[in-house]
Design an enzyme around this catalytic site. Structure first.
Site, PDB file in Angstrom:
ATOM      1  N   ASP A 107      12.185   3.361  48.125  1.00  0.00           N
ATOM      2  CA  ASP A 107      10.984   3.092  47.335  1.00  0.00           C
ATOM      3  C   ASP A 107      11.220   1.837  46.500  1.00  0.00           C
ATOM      4  OD1 ASP A 107       8.405   3.385  46.461  1.00  0.00           O
ATOM      5  OD2 ASP A 107       8.676   5.360  45.559  1.00  0.00           O
ATOM      6  N   ASP A 108      10.140   1.250  46.015  1.00  0.00           N
ATOM      7  CA  ASP A 108      10.300   0.035  45.202  1.00  0.00           C
ATOM      8  C   ASP A 108      10.931   0.349  43.849  1.00  0.00           C
ATOM      9  OD1 ASP A 108       7.993   1.385  44.372  1.00  0.00           O
ATOM     10  OD2 ASP A 108       6.683  -0.371  44.419  1.00  0.00           O
ATOM     11  N   ASP A 111      10.275   5.606  38.181  1.00  0.00           N
ATOM     12  CA  ASP A 111       9.830   5.471  36.781  1.00  0.00           C
ATOM     13  C   ASP A 111      10.087   6.790  36.055  1.00  0.00           C
ATOM     14  OD1 ASP A 111       8.202   5.431  34.441  1.00  0.00           O
ATOM     15  OD2 ASP A 111       6.955   3.853  35.259  1.00  0.00           O
TER      16      ASP A 111
END
Ligand code: PRP
Ligand code: GUN
Ligand code: MG
Length: 173
Positions: A107-108, A111
């Site tokens: 995934d980028d 968070d």
């Protein structure tokens, strides 16, 4: 309720804009680390944000089996319910022996870690990699490149465009 008068950057506190060039370099750095952990039979990109890093990592590692799991939760900077828009394919699940062994999830960023948590539950033995990580989500990631503070909003190159920036003495921050 979302305050529509504030920009994403103002709501998050700090902005961390990432250029294509920087992103490509960070993805390559991630690949160097992953190369020590693999080999991987397949890569699962968490779409949409994981698509670009997954393509770069797959190219560098020579992995040609790519699957996606589609999860969305953010409306700009506000997180809502997690929606699974596309599940992992049966073929990929079989390849990882049902638990994800030998598979790489990309995934980028992580968070709050909610997205990562959900995918980890699907494939508990897979290796989980992101390019960027914020402190809350960091424990859920096996490999990442850059940590940013929790109040930072990362702006990816596919979400931004070049624009005029006023000179410092005219009031620019
Ligand atoms: O750790 P969390 O707080 O769960 O947030 C991280 C997720 O949020 C973003 O995806 P988003 O839901 O915005 O969808 P997108 O990838 O389609 O942009 C990002 O690409 C991660 O997948
Ligand atoms: N673009 C972007 N999407 C996110 N989703 C959750 N956190 C972030 C962030 O910092 N930037
Ligand atoms: Mg995402």
């Amino acid at each position: 309720m979302t305050d529509k008068t504030l920009t994403a950057e103002e709501r998050a506190g700090r902005a961390f804009p990432v250029s294509w060039d920087q992103f490509h370099r960070d993805c390559r750095a991630l690949t160097w680390r992953l190369n020590e952990v693999g080999p991987f039979a397949a890569i699962i990109a968490i779409t949409r944000g994981g698509l670009v890093p997954a393509a770069i990592v797959a190219r560098e590692l020579g992995v040609r089996v790519i699957d996606t799991v589609g999860i969305a939760s953010y409306d700009h900077t506000r997180q809502g319910e997690l929606n699974i828009l596309k599940a992992i394919s049966e073929d990929t699940l079989k390849l990882g022996g049902g638990t994800g062994k030998g598979l790489l999830i990309v995934d980028d960023l992580v968070d709050t870690g909610k997205t990562a948590q959900l995918v980890r539950e699907m494939l508990p033995d897979a290796h989980f990699a992101t390019v960027y990580a914020k402190p809350k989500g960091r424990p859920l990631v096996d490999t990442f490149i850059t940590e940013v503070s929790q109040d930072t909003w990362i702006f990816f190159p596919w979400d931004t465009a070049l624009s005029f920036a006023p000179p410092l003495r005219d009031g620019a921050a």
